[in-house]
Motif scaffolding. Structure first.
Motif, PDB file in Angstrom:
ATOM      1  N   THR A 114      63.397  12.287  -5.813  1.00 56.25           N
ATOM      2  CA  THR A 114      62.200  11.457  -5.806  1.00 56.25           C
ATOM      3  C   THR A 114      62.113  10.762  -4.458  1.00 56.25           C
ATOM      4  O   THR A 114      63.103  10.198  -3.982  1.00 56.25           O
ATOM      5  CB  THR A 114      62.259  10.407  -6.930  1.00 56.25           C
ATOM      6  OG1 THR A 114      62.514  11.079  -8.167  1.00 56.25           O
ATOM      7  CG2 THR A 114      60.971   9.624  -7.024  1.00 56.25           C
ATOM      8  N   THR A 115      60.914  10.825  -3.847  1.00 55.57           N
ATOM      9  CA  THR A 115      60.725  10.206  -2.537  1.00 55.57           C
ATOM     10  C   THR A 115      59.712   9.083  -2.621  1.00 55.57           C
ATOM     11  O   THR A 115      58.927   9.002  -3.565  1.00 55.57           O
ATOM     12  CB  THR A 115      60.233  11.248  -1.512  1.00 55.57           C
ATOM     13  OG1 THR A 115      58.991  11.793  -1.958  1.00 55.57           O
ATOM     14  CG2 THR A 115      61.239  12.363  -1.324  1.00 55.57           C
ATOM     15  N   ASP A 116      59.737   8.228  -1.607  1.00 56.23           N
ATOM     16  CA  ASP A 116      58.771   7.132  -1.511  1.00 56.23           C
ATOM     17  C   ASP A 116      57.551   7.655  -0.778  1.00 56.23           C
ATOM     18  O   ASP A 116      57.613   7.995   0.405  1.00 56.23           O
ATOM     19  CB  ASP A 116      59.385   5.952  -0.757  1.00 56.23           C
ATOM     20  CG  ASP A 116      58.492   4.722  -0.793  1.00 56.23           C
ATOM     21  OD1 ASP A 116      57.402   4.787  -1.404  1.00 56.23           O
ATOM     22  OD2 ASP A 116      58.888   3.701  -0.207  1.00 56.23           O
ATOM     23  N   LYS A 117      56.426   7.736  -1.474  1.00 59.28           N
ATOM     24  CA  LYS A 117      55.220   8.324  -0.896  1.00 59.28           C
ATOM     25  C   LYS A 117      54.405   7.323  -0.085  1.00 59.28           C
ATOM     26  O   LYS A 117      53.461   7.702   0.591  1.00 59.28           O
ATOM     27  CB  LYS A 117      54.365   8.906  -2.014  1.00 59.28           C
ATOM     28  CG  LYS A 117      55.066  10.039  -2.719  1.00 59.28           C
ATOM     29  CD  LYS A 117      54.294  10.568  -3.875  1.00 59.28           C
ATOM     30  CE  LYS A 117      55.106  11.697  -4.477  1.00 59.28           C
ATOM     31  NZ  LYS A 117      54.910  11.940  -5.829  1.00 59.28           N
ATOM     32  N   ASP A 118      54.757   6.064  -0.140  1.00 55.45           N
ATOM     33  CA  ASP A 118      53.970   5.049   0.549  1.00 55.45           C
ATOM     34  C   ASP A 118      54.440   4.777   1.968  1.00 55.45           C
ATOM     35  O   ASP A 118      53.759   4.086   2.714  1.00 55.45           O
ATOM     36  CB  ASP A 118      53.984   3.744  -0.262  1.00 55.45           C
ATOM     37  CG  ASP A 118      53.311   3.911  -1.613  1.00 55.45           C
ATOM     38  OD1 ASP A 118      52.399   4.759  -1.709  1.00 55.45           O
ATOM     39  OD2 ASP A 118      53.693   3.219  -2.559  1.00 55.45           O
ATOM     40  N   THR A 119      55.590   5.288   2.342  1.00 58.97           N
ATOM     41  CA  THR A 119      56.110   4.999   3.677  1.00 58.97           C
ATOM     42  C   THR A 119      55.731   6.105   4.653  1.00 58.97           C
ATOM     43  O   THR A 119      55.410   7.213   4.269  1.00 58.97           O
ATOM     44  CB  THR A 119      57.646   4.863   3.651  1.00 58.97           C
ATOM     45  OG1 THR A 119      58.192   6.109   3.208  1.00 58.97           O
ATOM     46  CG2 THR A 119      58.087   3.748   2.737  1.00 58.97           C
TER      47      THR A 119
END
Length: 160
Positions: A114-119
């Motif tokens: 799972t990755t952070d899509k907002d960065t």
């Protein structure tokens, strides 16, 4: 595809019948001409898919397909697709490392990242490792420690 095969077989049988029934003619000349014509007919039948493909390519060259993506969404869409591709690649790399490090067969392990899509940068938030089959004998704590060390993210190891 079936039509193509049936057509080719039909032309081949027709050519064989015409060639077999054709008169020899003086010095075998007529028979040679008939064999040439039937061979050309069979050759044209066999290369017809290539000609159709070339015609479609020329049509595409004249008017290439166009598509557009909304300007406001294109950056977000690109980030999302890059994150998905990156997450899949990282999951595969982690899976390979765990298989090599712990002797796990590929069919007995699945990894989800799972990755952070907002960065703006690619950031791994968490990793889930699913062990099954013979891999259940591997210590989940060691797997979690290894993945956390590799990625710097929280790892959850599920067995079963």
């Amino acid at each position: 595809m079936n039509e193509y095969i049936l057509t080719a077989l039909g032309v081949a049988f027709a050519a064989a019948a015409v060639t077999a029934l054709a008169p020899e003619g003086k010095g075998g000349g007529l028979s040679r001409h008939i064999k040439l014509l039937t061979s050309l007919a069979l050759l044209c039948t066999l290369i017809s898919p290539l000609l159709n493909f070339a015609g479609r390519l020329s049509e595409l060259a004249k008017s290439p397909p166009s598509f557009s993506v909304g300007v406001s969404n294109s950056d977000d869409l690109l980030k999302e697709k890059l994150n998905e591709a990156g997450a899949a690649d990282v999951a595969e790399l982690i899976k390979d490392d765990l298989c090599n490090g712990f002797g796990i067969k590929e069919k007995n392990i699945r990894v989800e990242v799972t990755t952070d899509k907002d960065t703006e940068t690619f950031t791994i938030v968490s990793v889930k490792v699913f062990l099954s089959g013979a891999a259940v004998t591997v210590s989940p704590y060691e797997v979690e420690a290894r993945v956390s060390e590799l990625t710097g993210a929280k790892c959850f190891c599920n067995i079963g």
